[in-house]
Design a protein around this motif. Structure first.
Motif, PDB file in Angstrom:
ATOM      1  N   SER A  86       3.854   2.129  -8.165  1.00 19.92           N
ATOM      2  CA  SER A  86       3.141   0.753  -7.581  1.00 19.92           C
ATOM      3  C   SER A  86       4.272   1.065  -6.079  1.00 19.92           C
ATOM      4  O   SER A  86       3.698   0.653  -4.940  1.00 19.92           O
ATOM      5  CB  SER A  86       3.914  -0.643  -7.584  1.00 19.92           C
ATOM      6  N   LYS A  87       5.374   2.167  -6.738  1.00 18.47           N
ATOM      7  CA  LYS A  87       6.246   2.374  -4.959  1.00 18.47           C
ATOM      8  C   LYS A  87       6.282   3.855  -4.925  1.00 18.47           C
ATOM      9  O   LYS A  87       6.157   4.411  -6.149  1.00 18.47           O
ATOM     10  CB  LYS A  87       7.296   0.865  -5.490  1.00 18.47           C
ATOM     11  N   LEU A  88       6.010   3.756  -3.214  1.00 12.72           N
ATOM     12  CA  LEU A  88       6.989   5.609  -3.379  1.00 12.72           C
ATOM     13  C   LEU A  88       7.629   5.173  -2.557  1.00 12.72           C
ATOM     14  O   LEU A  88       7.862   4.482  -1.213  1.00 12.72           O
ATOM     15  CB  LEU A  88       5.232   5.990  -2.433  1.00 12.72           C
ATOM     16  N   TYR A  89       8.204   6.467  -2.259  1.00 13.38           N
ATOM     17  CA  TYR A  89       9.547   6.057  -1.454  1.00 13.38           C
ATOM     18  C   TYR A  89       9.529   7.711  -0.964  1.00 13.38           C
ATOM     19  O   TYR A  89       9.441   8.865  -0.857  1.00 13.38           O
ATOM     20  CB  TYR A  89      11.178   6.440  -2.444  1.00 13.38           C
ATOM     21  N   LEU A  90       9.635   7.719   1.059  1.00 16.60           N
ATOM     22  CA  LEU A  90       9.592   9.437   1.404  1.00 16.60           C
ATOM     23  C   LEU A  90      10.143   8.881   2.313  1.00 16.60           C
ATOM     24  O   LEU A  90      10.995   8.286   2.473  1.00 16.60           O
ATOM     25  CB  LEU A  90       7.895   8.242   1.911  1.00 16.60           C
ATOM     26  N   PRO A  91       9.955  10.453   2.553  1.00 15.60           N
ATOM     27  CA  PRO A  91      10.958  11.307   3.895  1.00 15.60           C
ATOM     28  C   PRO A  91      11.047  10.530   5.012  1.00 15.60           C
ATOM     29  O   PRO A  91       9.614  10.265   5.099  1.00 15.60           O
ATOM     30  CB  PRO A  91      11.297  12.385   3.182  1.00 15.60           C
ATOM     31  N   GLU A  92      11.587   9.808   5.212  1.00 16.70           N
ATOM     32  CA  GLU A  92      11.293   9.649   7.534  1.00 16.70           C
ATOM     33  C   GLU A  92      10.967  10.351   8.233  1.00 16.70           C
ATOM     34  O   GLU A  92      10.766  12.020   7.505  1.00 16.70           O
ATOM     35  CB  GLU A  92      13.045   9.092   7.874  1.00 16.70           C
ATOM     36  N   GLY A  93       9.802  10.429   8.512  1.00 17.87           N
ATOM     37  CA  GLY A  93       8.606  10.810   9.063  1.00 17.87           C
ATOM     38  C   GLY A  93       7.787  11.277   8.421  1.00 17.87           C
ATOM     39  O   GLY A  93       6.498  11.902   9.029  1.00 17.87           O
ATOM     40  N   PHE A  94       7.626  10.772   6.857  1.00 19.12           N
ATOM     41  CA  PHE A  94       6.243  11.679   6.158  1.00 19.12           C
ATOM     42  C   PHE A  94       5.057  11.286   6.737  1.00 19.12           C
ATOM     43  O   PHE A  94       4.671  10.052   7.426  1.00 19.12           O
ATOM     44  CB  PHE A  94       6.867  11.358   4.814  1.00 19.12           C
ATOM     45  N   GLU A 103      -5.598   1.369   5.440  1.00 16.25           N
ATOM     46  CA  GLU A 103      -6.225   1.373   4.077  1.00 16.25           C
ATOM     47  C   GLU A 103      -7.286   1.996   4.700  1.00 16.25           C
ATOM     48  O   GLU A 103      -7.615   1.945   5.563  1.00 16.25           O
ATOM     49  CB  GLU A 103      -6.704  -0.569   3.779  1.00 16.25           C
ATOM     50  N   ASN A 104      -8.180   2.578   3.587  1.00 20.88           N
ATOM     51  CA  ASN A 104      -9.249   2.838   3.766  1.00 20.88           C
ATOM     52  C   ASN A 104     -10.432   3.234   2.826  1.00 20.88           C
ATOM     53  O   ASN A 104     -11.238   3.946   2.589  1.00 20.88           O
ATOM     54  CB  ASN A 104      -8.216   4.657   3.257  1.00 20.88           C
ATOM     55  N   GLY A 105     -10.302   1.382   3.031  1.00 23.16           N
ATOM     56  CA  GLY A 105     -11.401   1.033   1.741  1.00 23.16           C
ATOM     57  C   GLY A 105     -11.453   1.122   0.447  1.00 23.16           C
ATOM     58  O   GLY A 105     -12.065   0.476  -0.182  1.00 23.16           O
ATOM     59  N   PHE A 106     -10.033   1.761  -0.179  1.00 26.18           N
ATOM     60  CA  PHE A 106     -10.865   1.259  -1.786  1.00 26.18           C
ATOM     61  C   PHE A 106      -8.675   1.382  -1.798  1.00 26.18           C
ATOM     62  O   PHE A 106      -8.206   0.260  -3.135  1.00 26.18           O
ATOM     63  CB  PHE A 106     -10.989   2.772  -2.726  1.00 26.18           C
ATOM     64  N   PHE A 107      -7.886   1.484  -1.060  1.00 30.90           N
ATOM     65  CA  PHE A 107      -6.608   0.426  -1.278  1.00 30.90           C
ATOM     66  C   PHE A 107      -5.709   0.705  -0.253  1.00 30.90           C
ATOM     67  O   PHE A 107      -6.070   1.190   0.983  1.00 30.90           O
ATOM     68  CB  PHE A 107      -5.424   1.842  -2.579  1.00 30.90           C
ATOM     69  N   ILE A 108      -5.189  -0.019  -0.325  1.00 26.70           N
ATOM     70  CA  ILE A 108      -3.837  -0.541   0.950  1.00 26.70           C
ATOM     71  C   ILE A 108      -2.534   0.011   0.291  1.00 26.70           C
ATOM     72  O   ILE A 108      -2.014  -0.277  -0.420  1.00 26.70           O
ATOM     73  CB  ILE A 108      -4.251  -1.760   0.624  1.00 26.70           C
ATOM     74  N   LEU A 109      -1.628   0.532   2.300  1.00 25.90           N
ATOM     75  CA  LEU A 109      -0.675   0.795   1.758  1.00 25.90           C
ATOM     76  C   LEU A 109       0.217   0.171   2.405  1.00 25.90           C
ATOM     77  O   LEU A 109      -0.459  -0.473   3.688  1.00 25.90           O
ATOM     78  CB  LEU A 109      -0.759   2.198   2.452  1.00 25.90           C
ATOM     79  N   GLN A 141       3.649  -1.463   3.833  1.00 26.32           N
ATOM     80  CA  GLN A 141       5.414  -0.792   4.015  1.00 26.32           C
ATOM     81  C   GLN A 141       6.396  -2.358   3.350  1.00 26.32           C
ATOM     82  O   GLN A 141       6.444  -2.741   4.113  1.00 26.32           O
ATOM     83  CB  GLN A 141       5.617  -0.492   5.688  1.00 26.32           C
ATOM     84  N   ASN A 142       6.820  -2.362   2.413  1.00 25.72           N
ATOM     85  CA  ASN A 142       7.835  -3.314   2.327  1.00 25.72           C
ATOM     86  C   ASN A 142       8.743  -2.641   0.670  1.00 25.72           C
ATOM     87  O   ASN A 142       7.910  -1.979  -0.090  1.00 25.72           O
ATOM     88  CB  ASN A 142       6.368  -3.834   1.132  1.00 25.72           C
ATOM     89  N   GLN A 143       9.621  -3.309   0.509  1.00 24.55           N
ATOM     90  CA  GLN A 143      10.861  -3.238  -0.539  1.00 24.55           C
ATOM     91  C   GLN A 143      10.748  -3.326  -1.555  1.00 24.55           C
ATOM     92  O   GLN A 143      10.972  -3.024  -3.112  1.00 24.55           O
ATOM     93  CB  GLN A 143      11.879  -3.989   0.116  1.00 24.55           C
ATOM     94  N   ALA A 144       9.537  -4.701  -2.119  1.00 17.56           N
ATOM     95  CA  ALA A 144       9.223  -4.550  -3.740  1.00 17.56           C
ATOM     96  C   ALA A 144       9.302  -3.778  -4.455  1.00 17.56           C
ATOM     97  O   ALA A 144       7.863  -2.514  -4.330  1.00 17.56           O
ATOM     98  CB  ALA A 144       8.333  -5.840  -3.187  1.00 17.56           C
ATOM     99  N   VAL A 192      -0.773  -0.455  -2.669  1.00 19.58           N
ATOM    100  CA  VAL A 192       0.835   0.363  -2.767  1.00 19.58           C
ATOM    101  C   VAL A 192       1.562   1.049  -1.832  1.00 19.58           C
ATOM    102  O   VAL A 192       1.580   0.472  -0.639  1.00 19.58           O
ATOM    103  CB  VAL A 192       0.177   1.809  -3.019  1.00 19.58           C
ATOM    104  N   HIS A 193       2.696   0.048  -2.158  1.00 21.00           N
ATOM    105  CA  HIS A 193       3.762  -0.058  -1.247  1.00 21.00           C
ATOM    106  C   HIS A 193       4.437   1.482  -0.758  1.00 21.00           C
ATOM    107  O   HIS A 193       4.045   2.438  -2.403  1.00 21.00           O
ATOM    108  CB  HIS A 193       5.216  -1.540  -1.857  1.00 21.00           C
ATOM    109  N   TYR A 194       5.175   0.934  -0.059  1.00 23.07           N
ATOM    110  CA  TYR A 194       6.096   2.490  -0.169  1.00 23.07           C
ATOM    111  C   TYR A 194       7.362   2.073   1.630  1.00 23.07           C
ATOM    112  O   TYR A 194       7.247   0.789   1.741  1.00 23.07           O
ATOM    113  CB  TYR A 194       5.258   3.394   0.865  1.00 23.07           C
ATOM    114  N   GLU A 195       8.238   2.575   1.190  1.00 23.97           N
ATOM    115  CA  GLU A 195       9.280   2.598   1.706  1.00 23.97           C
ATOM    116  C   GLU A 195      10.244   4.119   2.280  1.00 23.97           C
ATOM    117  O   GLU A 195       9.780   4.957   1.296  1.00 23.97           O
ATOM    118  CB  GLU A 195      10.120   1.769   1.094  1.00 23.97           C
ATOM    119  N   TYR A 196      10.292   4.323   3.041  1.00 18.98           N
ATOM    120  CA  TYR A 196      10.989   5.440   4.162  1.00 18.98           C
ATOM    121  C   TYR A 196      12.671   5.310   3.795  1.00 18.98           C
ATOM    122  O   TYR A 196      13.571   4.832   3.174  1.00 18.98           O
ATOM    123  CB  TYR A 196      11.218   5.361   5.894  1.00 18.98           C
TER     124      TYR A 196
END
Length: 343
Positions: free
Chosen positions: A214-222, A263-269, A271-274, A282-286
């Protein structure tokens, strides 16, 4: 004592499941099985035929002599008295409680089983198939509406239901599981193929499992467009009416609150710490450095079920394998077999 007889029985059970899966693939299912699958899906629309057969394929692949011997070689069966173990299962994904039930079977204890109202069909079906091979199962596994006359309990549910379980069953030896979520670590070296496999970890079972990422951790600038591109093969998921309703609702809520989303029509990205997310989100955080990320994850470890990624020092599962854990992998890291053998 060893588990020789039980391994033979469960291997035969695995063969039986493999035959079912092949019948499904060859469109050669009996009318009885077709009706059972349709009933399970009608009661719980999240239990699509595809997800049911995905779950059944998992168990068919796990229950073989090699896997079972490797798993059970870590234990000694020294049963002094047979206990009645209450099992309360969740109903978020198909066959979610089967591992607990197999552990009870292998331990030699009896199961007093309360299934979720969302799954009154599949768990009973699995147990009935096992009982066709080992007739003692019909006597040892009892389905009930109310858990009572037990010596121990294994209960799986939400954080709210866990408080209820602790209140009523705290006096018994117990394993009580609460909400957990799974995360993925993406690095600068993560390939597009790995991201495509990660999509399976996100969308399989509509993201409803505790092992669903449910959560992606991404490198800065990804580049977030790489995520959208890699996840595109799952665009068909929006055709499911309940998933689509969740997507539409969450999209409107975020837009009305003027919260920035992609979002792209079937899921939402978002940016959130939860760690926890609504269906279709799907949450993401750098992260700025791997050391900082490792520290963050360490602080959240009790909320995390599995960590998907290629970095073996921190990750528990490779990309695309979150919903395919080894048979000796235990929910929340609590050894269910050891718990049962020590009763």
């Amino acid at each position: 004592m060893t588990f020789g007889t039980e391994i033979q029985i469960l291997t035969e059970f695995g063969n039986k499941l493999n035959k079912l899966v092949k019948d499904y693939q060859n469109q050669n299912l009996s009318s009885e099985v077709k009706e059972l699958i349709q009933k399970a899906s009608a009661i719980n629309p999240w239990f699509t035929s595809e997800n049911i057969w995905y779950g059944l394929s998992y168990w068919a692949s796990m229950l073989n002599e090699e896997n079972l011997e490797r798993w059970l070689d870590n234990y000694q069966k020294e049963l002094t008295s047979i206990k009645n173990v209450g099992i309360i299962t969740a109903g978020n994904i198909p066959f979610v409680g089967i591992h607990d039930l197999l552990c009870v079977y292998l331990s030699g204890h009896n199961a007093v089983l309360k299934t979720s109202s969302d799954d009154p069909v599949l768990t009973k079906w699995m147990i009935s198939m096992l009982a066709e091979i080992d007739r003692s199962v019909a006597e040892r596994f009892r389905f009930v509406e109310r858990i009572e006359s037990i010596d121990a309990v294994i209960a799986t549910g939400s954080n709210n239901s866990a408080r209820y379980f602790e209140y009523y069953f705290g006096k018994y030896p117990n394993i009580i599981r609460k909400n957990r979520n799974s995360i993925a670590i993406v690095t600068v070296d993560t390939t597009d193929d790995q991201l495509r496999r990660l999509a399976d970890d996100v969308f399989q079972y509509f993201g409803l499992g505790c092992r669903s990422v449910s959560k992606l951790y991404l490198p800065e600038g990804f580049d977030l467009q790489r995520i959208f591109g890699a996840f595109y093969d799952w665009r068909h998921i929006i055709q499911h009416h309940r998933y689509a309703s969740n997507y539409d609702y969450n999209r409107v809520v975020y837009l009305m609150s003027k919260e920035p989303i992609l979002e792209n029509g079937f899921f939402i990205l978002r940016q959130n710490q939860a760690l926890a997310t609504p269906v279709s989100v799907v949450h993401y955080e750098y992260y700025s450095s791997y050391d900082v990320l490792a520290s963050t994850i360490h602080q959240l470890r009790e909320q995390i079920q599995c960590i998907v990624g290629a970095e073996k020092s921190l990750c528990t599962d490779d990309y695309g394998r979150a919903q395919w854990p080894a048979i000796d992998s235990y929910a929340d890291g609590v050894d269910t077999m050891q718990f049962l053998l020590q009763l």
